[in-house]
Motif scaffolding. Sequence first.
Motif, PDB file in Angstrom:
ATOM      1  N   UNK A 130      35.429  40.615  35.258  1.00  0.00           N
ATOM      2  CA  UNK A 130      34.757  39.676  36.147  1.00  0.00           C
ATOM      3  C   UNK A 130      35.755  38.608  36.588  1.00  0.00           C
ATOM      4  N   UNK A 131      35.925  38.495  37.901  1.00  0.00           N
ATOM      5  CA  UNK A 131      36.875  37.528  38.421  1.00  0.00           C
ATOM      6  C   UNK A 131      36.356  36.113  38.209  1.00  0.00           C
ATOM      7  N   UNK A 132      37.277  35.187  38.124  1.00  0.00           N
ATOM      8  CA  UNK A 132      36.981  33.765  38.005  1.00  0.00           C
ATOM      9  C   UNK A 132      35.867  33.363  38.966  1.00  0.00           C
ATOM     10  N   UNK A 133      34.887  32.617  38.447  1.00  0.00           N
ATOM     11  CA  UNK A 133      33.719  32.252  39.269  1.00  0.00           C
ATOM     12  C   UNK A 133      34.093  31.342  40.431  1.00  0.00           C
ATOM     13  N   UNK A 134      35.240  30.661  40.337  1.00  0.00           N
ATOM     14  CA  UNK A 134      35.687  29.779  41.419  1.00  0.00           C
ATOM     15  C   UNK A 134      36.759  30.440  42.279  1.00  0.00           C
ATOM     16  N   UNK A 135      36.767  31.772  42.299  1.00  0.00           N
ATOM     17  CA  UNK A 135      37.805  32.496  43.025  1.00  0.00           C
ATOM     18  C   UNK A 135      37.827  32.154  44.510  1.00  0.00           C
ATOM     19  N   UNK A 136      36.681  31.755  45.053  1.00  0.00           N
ATOM     20  CA  UNK A 136      36.635  31.445  46.490  1.00  0.00           C
ATOM     21  C   UNK A 136      37.556  30.294  46.856  1.00  0.00           C
ATOM     22  N   UNK A 137      37.848  29.411  45.914  1.00  0.00           N
ATOM     23  CA  UNK A 137      38.730  28.285  46.198  1.00  0.00           C
ATOM     24  C   UNK A 137      40.122  28.755  46.610  1.00  0.00           C
TER      25      UNK A 137
END
Length: 757
Positions: A130-137
């Motif tokens: 699972x990728x970092x939950x803040x990956x959108x940053x």
Amino acid sequence: MPRISIVVPVYKVQGYLRECLDSVLSQSYGDFELIAVDDLSPDGSGAILDEYAARDLRVIAVHQEKNGGIGNARNTGVARAKGEYLLFLDSDDTLVPGALEAIVERIDATGRPDMVLYDYARTFWWNGERRNRDADLFAEPGPDVFTIAERPELLDLFTVVWNKAYRREFYLEGGFSFPEGFYEDAVVVYESLFTAASISLLDRVCVHYRQRRQGNALRTPSREHFAVFATYERLFRFIEERPELHRWRAFMFEHMIDHYLFILSRPDRVPPNARAEFFGKAAAHYRRYLPAGFEVPEGIQGAKFHAVGRGSYRAFQGLKLVNSGYVKGRAKARKTKNKVGKRAYATYYQLQRQRPIDENLAVYAAYWYRLPSCNPLAVYEKAKELAPNVHGVWVVKKSLEDQVPEGIDYVVANTPRYWEVMARAKYFVNNVNFPDRVIKRPGQVYLQTHHGTPLKRMGIDQQRYPAAAKGMSFRKLLERADRWDFSVSSNQHTTEEWERVYPCAFESVNSGYPRNDVYYRAGADDVAAIREKLGIEPGKTAVLYAPTVRDYQAGFIPRLDLAKVAQELGPDVVLLVRTHYFYGADPQLARLEDEGALIDVSAYPVVEELNLAADALITDYSSIMFDYANLDRPIITYADDWDVYVKSRGVTFDLLSGKPGETPGVIATDEDELIEVFRSGSWRGAEATALRAAFRERFCQWDDGNAAERVVRRVLLGKEMAPEPVAGRTPAPAPGEEAASGLRLVPGDDPDKLLAG
């Protein structure tokens, strides 16, 4: 000077360390140095580092003289670093393929910034990711190079150093260093982010962050969590000493209180008897560092802030839903309790579990309640000698009750006395797992002895192999392994495998296998007596053929024309055939035995005696090879389906590589090759002998005749006993050994020199 220096702190990670190091050394970009700092690890981690350093000059193994914690180890690594950029990697995590190349490309593309931030993904034991939950940053539009004032939202990223590349000159000039104790990352992360003149982002997962089921120090209740207060004191001091950083006071204050509340909300952090004290220190920091004009958050979190600000622990406790994680944890505990209650295995068992634990009672079992055997039997016998006050009781199936050797106390599974001893015994000893219906009580001690050295993939590794994983619940498997307090190991390879594929909280007992003690204690008379019992005529060469089970096929399917092989080996060779215990009696073997072609020893109860009786072993991928290697007698690997076996079950090393330490002797892949091996004499020639010596050195490193004593002293008596040096061992003599040709390795011989001729 290398372009990149990668600092890896190492402590008690022998099960994961090779994967970590391999992930670095296999990178497509190779201009780096890997500085691995052994923080006086009590396991085999330091030796693994030395092994890697010996074969790859990019690996620098540093051994601390005393244990100083992860922060101190990182500081030591930084002091040794020479690269233009510093990277940190935890020793149970891994770099993804191509990570270094991508990081270096980003460094060059953005003008060598002070820092490059890259992303990570959490990985789980069930092969989930699972990728970092803040990956959108990382993907948001913005300048390629910036300061944190231009992208303050990045301060909310997970506070770790191992997803950042630091220009070493910037790092050293900034005077950054890790403090002692927990939460050490926060200091370096925030001090560097606040002061970096140039930061760049890399929108790519570069690190796989292993989510360990157990063994994470941060998830262990202790007073070590009080170190968080020193962390924030240092950060506020850093801010106050630099007027240009005063703008970050409010952010740091809110982050600090959020962090304290998170720690208080988790039952696996601060011990219950220290929570009020922790709250008091948090309240003191609230008053000390509260910035002027600070706006308290809204909602339940704001109410918690107010409670901390007033220093009212009672108000804090009284808040509804103080911590959703704690509430969920309690709900899960209630659900588990109800589930167990609904099962209500037996009223009698429940009643017995209310009685005190019998400190002098031990339960033994082997192979799913078969007859006493294997490592548990060796431990049982030694316990009678060294801990005679501990009474041992064996569990057996009803169908085997009349075959239990005289003098052994036993219970039949699922009888009243069975449930009584399972409820009240202090010690449990087994080479497999007890049924799920057996509930381990606090205070009971579980010794898992295992029953082999893993060539094939075991534990959670089997998830990748459908033939092995069919019908298996890996979550339940790990729940059973959670019951283990001690795990016996015969060699470093096995220890590393067990700790990796069973990610639980047991202690490895590096003792050697107790069942192998007999190989160093039996004499010539013992060997002769066993051969006579088996019907092996004097002067005959006995060859034991013991293949393993195949996950991809049902039932015993001979992989050899046994009649042909027996005939071709000649009248002076006696072929002993032992099928895997998963299979029942085989009619074809019975017929061949009646015809005098071979001796079917599948039902013979003591495998160790078969090994002692045999002049040589033919096997494929069975763990019997590791035990037989103790005897320093020829081992022939018959592997006609290696490729299929590797794909269906998976292996931990290449048995057919021909390399010292991997291949135990000569190899045959079809019947004709196998027959020629014996006709030519290569089965016991110089090359086979040297290979066997290297194999024995690697996989029999702790077996010396005293393994059972070490186990009993550690588990039942609470004492330590180190393994003896390998050179001090003498195995049981081989039948007719004085007449055998070929070499025999003696202490001090070099297997590699023998192989070189």
